[in-house]
Design an enzyme around this catalytic site. Structure first.
Site, PDB file in Angstrom:
ATOM      1  N   ALA A  55     -23.020  39.512 -22.477  1.00  0.00           N
ATOM      2  CA  ALA A  55     -23.514  40.093 -23.725  1.00  0.00           C
ATOM      3  C   ALA A  55     -24.529  41.209 -23.525  1.00  0.00           C
ATOM      4  CB  ALA A  55     -24.131  38.990 -24.586  1.00  0.00           C
ATOM      5  N   TYR A  56     -25.009  41.404 -22.307  1.00  0.00           N
ATOM      6  CA  TYR A  56     -25.962  42.482 -22.062  1.00  0.00           C
ATOM      7  C   TYR A  56     -25.246  43.813 -22.202  1.00  0.00           C
ATOM      8  CZ  TYR A  56     -29.159  38.949 -20.111  1.00  0.00           C
ATOM      9  OH  TYR A  56     -29.984  37.857 -19.929  1.00  0.00           O
ATOM     10  N   SER A  57     -25.490  44.484 -23.338  1.00  0.00           N
ATOM     11  CA  SER A  57     -24.829  45.761 -23.659  1.00  0.00           C
ATOM     12  C   SER A  57     -23.309  45.648 -23.571  1.00  0.00           C
ATOM     13  CB  SER A  57     -25.339  46.887 -22.742  1.00  0.00           C
ATOM     14  OG  SER A  57     -26.692  47.160 -23.004  1.00  0.00           O
ATOM     15  N   ARG A  58     -22.816  44.493 -24.072  1.00  0.00           N
ATOM     16  CA  ARG A  58     -21.373  44.243 -24.157  1.00  0.00           C
ATOM     17  C   ARG A  58     -20.656  44.509 -22.822  1.00  0.00           C
ATOM     18  NH1 ARG A  58     -19.287  43.996 -29.521  1.00  0.00           N
ATOM     19  NH2 ARG A  58     -20.789  42.743 -30.693  1.00  0.00           N
TER      20      ARG A  58
END
Length: 344
Positions: A55-58
């Site tokens: 989920a970190y910057s998708r």
């Protein structure tokens, strides 16, 4: 570097680990090449654990980590996480078997590897039975795609339940927990850290710099250039209680002859229940500052002073990313129907 054992896994990790939240990220360092240089410098300094998440910057953070580890993968303990939304589709999130099997393949592709050393649930999913989740994760371990599994921001009662379910059903158990821990947030000292120790779990703590409040760049009544302070969803920087504590810690750090960052990081890894504390640099300058504090040892006198300012087992204010049980989020779970509220 004095390496520590990650719970009972036998895996040796550095007391400081590199968190990749701000690397390759739109809210952090969007320059992928610079982010790769930061990762390489951390590895050269002896750090051998890198923690990221889909989920970190998708996925951008995982992609940067994957590029950086080309040719160095075997010497790195690679950790990533899943469960937060990765799209608008309601099934592109959570801890169901359906999503886990998809999410792990996506992470393996972005990370350019055939296995993940530590695969962690980023947040519990109350809609999914823990047995369903552990069963899927166990299959990933048996297939060789994952070496160990863990959780993050998990209440002590849920940690215990997961351990019991794993034992009763013959499933792989969580080997690690990743809670928030800093001088400002010591709540996990009362239950989470003792429970993790009881079950032989390693702990990777995030936020040791108090989301940036323990950098020395956040002062009461003064403007700050801290990037995170401008993010609208973070409210901690306007919390007067936390600001007051920071003002008490600054002179303590000065008396000890330490930058605030070194005091905060050394505090986090001094607890016997903490395996590693995550560094989260956005720039090379920030990493250099943190690396310079690797040999800092806090005396009992300094730790006693910190205990006086923030008593053990207590939190100062409320963490923005704190886990909120479903029973507190939904009013219908704490209020009977109007027709049933009276005693007569």
């Amino acid at each position: 570097m004095q390496y520590r054992t990650l719970g009972r896994t036998g895996i040796k990790v550095s007391p400081y680990a590199l968190g990749a939240l701000m690397l390759g990220a739109s809210i952090g360092n969007a320059d992928h090449e610079d982010s790769i240089r930061i990762i390489h410098k951390a590895l050269d300094a002896g750090i051998n654990l890198i923690d990221t998440a889909d989920a970190y910057s998708r996925g951008a953070s995982e992609e940067v980590v994957g590029k950086a580890l080309t040719g160095r993968r075997d010497s790195v303990v690679l950790a990533t996480k899943f469960s937060l939304p990765m799209g608008d589709d309601p099934n592109q999130r959570g801890t169901s078997r359906r999503w886990i099997m998809t999410a792990v393949e996506n992470s393996l592709r972005r990370l350019r590897t055939d296995h993940i050393d530590l695969y962690q649930i980023q947040r519990l999913d109350p809609a999914t039975d823990i047995e369903e989740t552990l069963s899927a994760l166990s299959d990933l371990i048996h297939s060789g795609k994952v070496r160990a599994i863990g959780s993050s921001m998990t209440p002590a009662s849920d940690i215990v339940e997961a351990q019991w379910v794993a034992e009763r059903r013959g499933l792989e158990r969580f080997h690690t927990e990743q809670p928030c821990y800093s001088i400002l947030n010591r709540g996990i000292e009362s239950e989470v850290l003792p429970i993790a120790h009881r079950y032989g779990m390693g702990t990777l703590v995030w936020g040791p710099l108090g989301q940036g409040m323990l950098t020395g760049r956040v002062r009461k009544g003064q403007q700050t250039d801290l990037v995170r302070a401008a993010l609208p969803f973070l409210k901690v920087f306007s919390d007067e209680r936390r600001l007051d504590v920071v003002e008490q810690l600054i002179p303590l750090a000065e008396e000890a002859g330490l930058p605030m960052t070194h005091l905060a990081m050394a505090f986090a890894i001094a607890h016997p229940g903490v395996t590693s504390a995550l560094l989260g640099p956005r720039t090379m300058e920030q990493l250099d500052d943190l690396l310079a504090g690797f040999d800092v040892t806090l005396t009992d006198e300094i730790l006693d002073r910190i205990d006086e300012i923030v008593p053990p087992g207590t939190d100062v204010g409320t963490l923005d990313q704190a886990y909120v049980p479903l029973a507190l989020q939904r009013s219908n779970l704490r209020r009977r129907p109007v027709s049933e509220r009276a005693a007569a």
